[in-house]
Design a protein around this motif. Structure first.
Motif, mmCIF file in Angstrom:
data_model
loop_
_atom_site.group_PDB
_atom_site.id
_atom_site.type_symbol
_atom_site.label_atom_id
_atom_site.label_comp_id
_atom_site.label_asym_id
_atom_site.label_seq_id
_atom_site.Cartn_x
_atom_site.Cartn_y
_atom_site.Cartn_z
ATOM 1 N N PRO A 92 34.799 36.793 30.626
ATOM 2 C CA PRO A 92 36.166 36.342 30.879
ATOM 3 C C PRO A 92 37.186 37.306 30.267
ATOM 4 O O PRO A 92 37.077 37.670 29.100
ATOM 5 C CB PRO A 92 36.218 34.978 30.197
ATOM 6 N N VAL A 93 38.167 37.700 31.071
ATOM 7 C CA VAL A 93 39.205 38.615 30.608
ATOM 8 C C VAL A 93 40.300 37.813 29.922
ATOM 9 O O VAL A 93 40.935 36.956 30.540
ATOM 10 C CB VAL A 93 39.806 39.414 31.782
ATOM 11 N N ASN A 94 40.499 38.084 28.641
ATOM 12 C CA ASN A 94 41.590 37.430 27.925
ATOM 13 C C ASN A 94 42.823 38.326 28.025
ATOM 14 O O ASN A 94 42.820 39.450 27.528
ATOM 15 C CB ASN A 94 41.219 37.184 26.465
ATOM 16 N N VAL A 95 43.873 37.832 28.655
ATOM 17 C CA VAL A 95 45.007 38.701 28.963
ATOM 18 C C VAL A 95 45.798 39.075 27.708
ATOM 19 O O VAL A 95 46.410 40.156 27.660
ATOM 20 C CB VAL A 95 45.931 38.060 30.017
ATOM 21 N N LEU A 96 45.783 38.240 26.687
ATOM 22 C CA LEU A 96 46.479 38.604 25.456
ATOM 23 C C LEU A 96 45.699 39.686 24.713
ATOM 24 O O LEU A 96 46.287 40.644 24.191
ATOM 25 C CB LEU A 96 46.674 37.375 24.561
#
Length: 281
Positions: free
Chosen positions: A151-155
Motif C-alpha cells: 500500500p502506497v502511503n501518500v504522506l
C-alpha cells in the motif's frame, strides 16, 4: 433472534461492562467533557452516567448509540463500543469494490476522472492510496520505487527523503501543514496508527536547502499552496478535500478525495499539455 440476543444487558460479563465504561470515560475525557456536561447532552442523570462508566450499570443499546453520537465518535470506534457493551456492531466495513458500494465507487471514479488534467487521488483513513487519476503518476518521477509499492502511503511518499521531499519547493511549510492535518485527525479518531505515522514523518530529516520562507500566495489558516519541482518547471497547487456526507459504512466515512488545482497559469497550461501526451482513457 430471541429477546436475550437482542437485548443482552442482563447476560453481559462484568469485565465487558468495565471495558465499555473505560472506553466511554476515555472518549469523554478526550472530548474534554465532564460527566455533568455529557449527561446533560445525552439526557441522562450524572449518577447513571457514573454507574455506566464504572460498570455498575448496564447501558441499553439505545443509550450506547446516544452517547457515541453526543461524543461524535467515528463509526469504526462506535462499533468497538457497541461490542464492548455486549451488542453487535452496527456499521459495516466493506472494501470499496464490494457490489453494495458500487454507486459510491462510481462517484469516486467520476470525481477523479473529471478532475483531469489536474491530479486527484483517494485515500483511506491512514492515508493509503485507494485510487488516483492518470495525472498523479506523472508527478511522481524520481520517487524511490519502494515507496510506490502497495500500500502506497501518500504522506510517507510526499515527505520521505527518497520520495518527493527534495522536489517540494516549500517543504518546510508543506510539512507543517500536513502535520497539523494529522494532529486534527488524531484528535478526532484517537487512532494510534496515525500517531505512529506522525511520529515517523516528524523524524524525517529536512534537506539542507529547505527554506522556511513564506511563499507568495500562502494565506496562513486559509490555504497552503504546494509547489512541486518537475521536469516541466515548478508546479503550484492548492488542494481541496471531499468526503461522503452522512455515511453509514466505515469504509466510506474514512475515504477522502484530495483534488489539486493549479495555483497559476503556468501550472494550468503545463498540465493541459501533459494530459495531451497521455493515451485516450
Amino acid at each position: 433472534m430471541n429477546a436475550s440476543a437482542q437485548h443482552p444487558s442482563h447476560s453481559v460479563p462484568r469485565g465487558t461492562l468495565s471495558a465499555f465504561g473505560q472506553h466511554l470515560r476515555h472518549w469523554r475525557q478526550h472530548r474534554r467533557l465532564s460527566q455533568l456536561e455529557l449527561a446533560q447532552e445525552a439526557r441522562i442523570s450524572t449518577r447513571h452516567l457514573s454507574y455506566v462508566e464504572t460498570g455498575r450499570s448496564v447501558p441499553s443499546r439505545e443509550m450506547v448509540l446516544r452517547l457515541v453520537a453526543r461524543l461524535d465518535i467515528p463509526l469504526r470506534e462506535r462499533n468497538t463500543l457497541l461490542v464492548a457493551a455486549g451488542y453487535a456492531p452496527m456499521y459495516r466495513e466493506r472494501p470499496l469494490d464490494d457490489p453494495a458500494l458500487f454507486a459510491a465507487r462510481q462517484a469516486v471514479t467520476l470525481l477523479l476522472q473529471s478532475h483531469e488534467p489536474y491530479p486527484a487521488l483517494a485515500v483511506d483513513r491512514h492515508w493509503n492510496l485507494v485510487a488516483s487519476n492518470r495525472m498523479v503518476p506523472l508527478l511522481l518521477a524520481g520517487a524511490d520505487t519502494t515507496l510506490l509499492q502497495a500500500p502506497v502511503n501518500v504522506l510517507r511518499l510526499s515527505l520521505h527523503p527518497q520520495g518527493l521531499a527534495s522536489a517540494i519547493v516549500n517543504l518546510v511549510q508543506w510539512r507543517g501543514h500536513l502535520f497539523e492535518r494529522l494532529r486534527q485527525q488524531i484528535a478526532a479518531t484517537v487512532d494510534p496508527q496515525l500517531q505512529d505515522l506522525l511520529d515517523e514523518l516528524q523524524a524525517y530529516p529536512l534537506p539542507p536547502a529547505a527554506s522556511p520562507t513564506q511563499l507568495e500566495g500562502e494565506h496562513v489558516g486559509v490555504v497552503m499552496p504546494l509547489q512541486l519541482r518537475t521536469a516541466q518547471g515548478v508546479f503550484s497547487f492548492i488542494s481541496t478535500t471531499t468526503i461522503f456526507g452522512s455515511p453509514v459504512d466505515v469504509t466510506l466515512q474514512e475515504l477522502a478525495v484530495e483534488a489539486f488545482f493549479p495555483a497559476d497559469d503556468f501550472t494550468r497550461q503545463a498540465l493541459q499539455h501533459l494530459q495531451a501526451t497521455l493515451p485516450p482513457s
